[in-house]
Write a protein that holds these residues in place. Structure first.
Motif, mmCIF file in Angstrom:
data_model
loop_
_atom_site.group_PDB
_atom_site.id
_atom_site.type_symbol
_atom_site.label_atom_id
_atom_site.label_comp_id
_atom_site.label_asym_id
_atom_site.label_seq_id
_atom_site.Cartn_x
_atom_site.Cartn_y
_atom_site.Cartn_z
ATOM 1 N N SER A 104 0.435 -1.334 0.021
ATOM 2 C CA SER A 104 0.308 -0.030 0.077
ATOM 3 C C SER A 104 0.528 0.973 -0.011
ATOM 4 O O SER A 104 0.101 2.658 -0.470
ATOM 5 C CB SER A 104 -0.793 -0.118 1.297
ATOM 6 N N ARG A 115 -5.499 1.742 -3.756
ATOM 7 C CA ARG A 115 -5.949 2.094 -1.742
ATOM 8 C C ARG A 115 -6.715 1.962 -1.721
ATOM 9 O O ARG A 115 -7.110 1.390 -0.732
ATOM 10 C CB ARG A 115 -4.498 3.397 -1.541
ATOM 11 N N LEU A 119 -7.229 -1.831 -1.440
ATOM 12 C CA LEU A 119 -6.205 -2.947 -0.604
ATOM 13 C C LEU A 119 -6.337 -2.421 0.935
ATOM 14 O O LEU A 119 -6.663 -2.864 1.749
ATOM 15 C CB LEU A 119 -4.389 -2.121 -0.893
#
Length: 86
Positions: free
Chosen positions: A9, A18, A39
């Motif tokens: 990330s 993200r 993520l």
């Protein structure tokens, strides 16, 4: 897994993945993608012990690439980046 996902990330290449896709920018996204994944959601699920099996985590991680591929042109930069990321 958590530290590895946090490291991914932080990588600049992961920026488009993200957070959830902004539906105000891409209002038709959910017409193509049935199960959005990012993520941040993966990490949240890991920290909350959501996954009972590693295969469930792997499935969700693969959704990032599958969704990028479904929504974007196959040779687009975001699809290529998702392929490397996942």
């Amino acid at each position: 897994l958590i530290s590895g996902l946090e490291a991914i990330s932080r990588d600049s290449a992961s920026a488009p993945f993200r957070k959830a896709v902004d539906l105000s920018v891409f209002p038709d996204y959910l017409e193509t993608v049935s199960y959005p994944m990012d993520l941040q959601l993966l990490l949240k699920r890991l920290k909350n012990n959501y996954y009972r099996r590693i295969e469930a985590f792997e499935w969700d991680a693969q959704l990032i690439h599958a969704n990028a591929f479904a929504y974007n042109l196959p040779d687009s930069e975001i699809v290529q980046t998702s392929d490397v990321l996942v």
